[in-house]
Design a protein around this motif. Structure first.
Motif, PDB file in Angstrom:
ATOM      1  N   LEU A   6       0.786  -1.113  -0.103  1.00  0.00           N
ATOM      2  CA  LEU A   6      -0.043  -0.059   0.118  1.00  0.00           C
ATOM      3  C   LEU A   6       0.861   1.337  -0.096  1.00  0.00           C
ATOM      4  O   LEU A   6       0.081   2.314  -0.219  1.00  0.00           O
ATOM      5  CB  LEU A   6      -0.880  -0.030   1.175  1.00  0.00           C
TER       6      LEU A   6
ATOM      7  N   LEU B 124      -6.424   0.505   8.322  1.00  0.00           N
ATOM      8  CA  LEU B 124      -5.114  -0.054   8.953  1.00  0.00           C
ATOM      9  C   LEU B 124      -3.892   0.572   8.524  1.00  0.00           C
ATOM     10  O   LEU B 124      -2.735   0.817   9.001  1.00  0.00           O
ATOM     11  CB  LEU B 124      -4.963  -1.485   9.151  1.00  0.00           C
ATOM     12  N   PHE B 125      -3.877   0.796   7.202  1.00  0.00           N
ATOM     13  CA  PHE B 125      -2.544   1.181   6.512  1.00  0.00           C
ATOM     14  C   PHE B 125      -2.602   2.441   5.850  1.00  0.00           C
ATOM     15  O   PHE B 125      -1.672   2.914   5.448  1.00  0.00           O
ATOM     16  CB  PHE B 125      -2.254  -0.041   5.313  1.00  0.00           C
ATOM     17  N   LEU B 126      -3.887   3.180   5.645  1.00  0.00           N
ATOM     18  CA  LEU B 126      -4.048   4.250   4.949  1.00  0.00           C
ATOM     19  C   LEU B 126      -4.787   5.264   5.784  1.00  0.00           C
ATOM     20  O   LEU B 126      -5.959   5.918   5.472  1.00  0.00           O
ATOM     21  CB  LEU B 126      -4.584   4.201   3.626  1.00  0.00           C
ATOM     22  N   ASP B 127      -4.420   5.253   7.173  1.00  0.00           N
ATOM     23  CA  ASP B 127      -5.193   6.100   8.154  1.00  0.00           C
ATOM     24  C   ASP B 127      -5.132   7.506   7.723  1.00  0.00           C
ATOM     25  O   ASP B 127      -4.737   8.297   8.611  1.00  0.00           O
ATOM     26  CB  ASP B 127      -5.115   5.672   9.460  1.00  0.00           C
TER      27      ASP B 127
END
Lengths: 311, 276
Positions: free
Chosen positions: B119, B273-276
């Motif tokens: 990501l 989770l990964f692009l907050d």
């Protein structure tokens, strides 16, 4: 008049809050194309959070941010396609061989396989990993993994390379090899943005840096300018033994431009360290060890925050 | 020049609101999985293939010789092995999909940090979710084909409709994989992961797998019929025994809803989770 190139990154009053805690609390900076820009600060200062926002994998709470003329909150994929990211802890794909790591990563960008393969071989050479092409990732040393991570970040010919603590955890030799590689990239005109808590790293690699603490910027400038502004030319370090340091410090009035008492040593800031040592011994004080060195960014940090960089 | 580029990008992005979620490049994630499987996971794949076959031989042939014939929900009498074989097929699809989308995903999320790496490229969370799930489906399809060949060889496939069991099995696997990946994204520890087994095993044993659902009292029946595996078992059983009726489309609908909800859940979680 020469036109100043437009900055590739512009941050204005950037804020990132997690519930009530502000990890980044209103920081502003610009990075020019081809520049090597550093964020220096201790662990938890907000450097990595800033990097994640610039890297378009974290949305800001408030403030403005522009990366390559785009807003990361809206154009994440477009921005990420032009960035190379070296995260703080290696996240190489352990289920793939070394060369496949580069190829597969290139495919994530949707790049054609032929181009990715050619680029992978160039990058293996750049990272000095040609003879490891078929190795398993887990068989590489820490320094090699780091170089592979950097090679991987370059697979899409990024316009900006983001490096989060690039040499943390490496032994001195591996660090120097890595610095050499990064220096080459810098010479080729790649824009580097890196975070570090090592002042020697910042001094080696950064044209300009900001000192970050508790989510805010404490100072900004080139390493040399920061040292000039916030420290003296030389530093005298004296040790009287951990019990006596504090007591002795009271008797050092008038010595040096400034004195900092740390638990294990006393720092005397002056343009002439040797002369200060003579004056100390003239007062009948005899340190167990003494050392005169040039000022570093560590001293700048100590001056700005009253704390050392590495605790 | 740069500003023209970005204006262009800006207008393109307005046209495609999904752009930040999906780059149309799930194949790169599948290719990665294929390469990784080829180099390291052959044994795990093979064991997943044999598990349902062992069940079929021991319960279907062994126990089946004591049981004799079973009456299906529509009143047909068929050999016991032919009764449980489609249920084992549906269960194999579920197990393969759940293994890939829970334990594998859990490991990649927390230890290998694979998704973090993916990501930070131009991939979106939906590319990652779809790529991982489609690969799990491919594996499910391989299992299903192998199992159906064994069924054929043992004379347990009773209908031409059985050819449709293959897409049915993929539908089942898709439903479980997309939901499993979403649920796994909430798991933080190995102990929590054990809860998945805690749900899977009773579902396998009780979803009209080894005996007709008519043995249950009414209220248990309702409960079993709310569970996803029962729908899968009924769907596949109908197809392999040729006992096909229009009401089976409800089972298909159940899985279509499960797939859509699962994909939405997984994509949202990956983004959180990964692009907050």
């Amino acid at each position: 008049m020469a036109t100043v190139p437009a900055p590739v990154i512009t941050a204005t009053n950037l804020v990132k809050k997690y519930k009530d805690f502000a990890a980044v609390d209103g920081i502003s900076f610009e990075v020019a194309p081809g520049e090597s820009f550093g964020l220096l600060g201790p662990n938890g200062a907000g450097k990595s959070t800033t990097m994640r926002m610039v890297g378009a994998v974290s949305t800001r709470t408030s403030g403005d941010l522009s990366v390559l003329d785009l807003d990361p909150n809206q154009f994440g994929p477009e921005i990420r396609s032009q960035l190379g990211v070296v995260p703080q802890s290696d996240n190489l794909d352990a289920e793939l061989r070394v060369r496949d790591n580069l190829i597969v990563y290139g495919r994530y960008f949707g790049l054609p396989i032929g181009r990715v393969k050619a680029r992978a071989d160039e990058l293996l050479a750049f990272a000095q990993l040609e003879d490891k092409a078929k190795s398993k990732v887990d068989d590489l040393s820490g320094g090699m993994k780091r170089r592979l991570t950097i090679a991987r970040a370059l697979i899409n010919d990024p316009r900006i390379l983001l490096l989060d603590e690039p040499t943390t955890g490496l032994d001195p030799q591996a660090r120097h090899i890595l610095w050499d590689r990064l220096f080459r990239l810098k010479e080729q005109g790649t824009t580097l943005v890196l975070t570090t808590h090592y002042m020697d790293e910042a001094e080696q690699l950064c044209d300009r840096l900001v000192v970050v603490d508790k989510g805010t910027i404490m100072a900004e400038g080139s390493p040399a300018a920061l040292i000039r502004e916030y420290s003296s030319r030389e530093v005298l370090e004296v040790r009287f033994g951990s019990e006596k340091n504090a007591e002795v410090a009271g008797r050092l009035e008038g010595i040096g431009e400034r004195v900092e008492v740390l638990p294990d040593r006393i720092l005397v800031y002056s343009d002439n360290g040797e002369a200060e040592l003579v004056r100390i011994t003239e007062r009948g004080l005899h340190p167990i060890t003494s050392l005169v060195r040039r000022s570093s960014l560590e001293d700048v940090f100590l001056r700005l925050t009253g704390r050392s960089l590495i605790e | 020049m740069i500003s023209t580029d970005s204006r262009l990008v800006a207008s393109v992005s307005r046209l495609r609101p999904m752009r930040s979620l999906y780059a149309g490049n799930a194949t790169s994630v599948m290719q990665r999985g294929w390469l990784a499987t080829r180099s390291s996971n052959w044994l795990v794949i093979l064991s997943g293939f044999f598990e349902p076959i062992f069940y079929l031989l021991s319960l279907g042939i062994g126990l089946g010789s004591l049981v004799g014939a079973v009456t299906t929900s529509t009143g047909h009498a068929i050999p016991y092995a032919a009764f449980i074989a489609p249920a084992l097929l549906a269960t194999a699809a579920m197990n393969g999909a759940v293994y890939d989308s829970t334990w594998n995903v859990f490991f990649k999320m927390h230890f290998a940090k694979l998704y973090q790496g993916m990501l930070s490229t131009s991939l979106g969370p939906l590319d990652v979710a779809l790529g991982e799930i489609l690969l799990a489906l491919l594996r499910g399809a391989l299992y299903a084909v192998g199992f159906m060949i064994v069924m054929q060889a043992l004379g347990l496939t009773l209908s031409w409709w059985a050819l449709l069991a293959l897409p049915a099995v993929l539908l089942i696997a898709f439903g479980f994989a997309s939901f499993g990946m979403g649920i796994t994204s909430y798991m933080k520890t190995f102990q929590q992961m054990d809860w998945i087994n805690f749900i899977m095993l009773p579902m396998f044993l009780l979803s009209a797998t080894f005996y007709p659902i008519t043995v249950y009292p009414e209220w248990i029946r309702w409960f079993i019929q709310a569970m996803p595996l029962w729908h899968g078992v009924e769907l596949v059983r109908g197809l392999t025994t040729g006992d096909v009726n229009i009401a089976m489309l409800w089972h298909v609908l159940y899985y279509l809803v499960m797939i859509v909800l699962g994909l939405i859940l997984t994509t949202r979680r990956l983004r959180a989770l990964f692009l907050d």
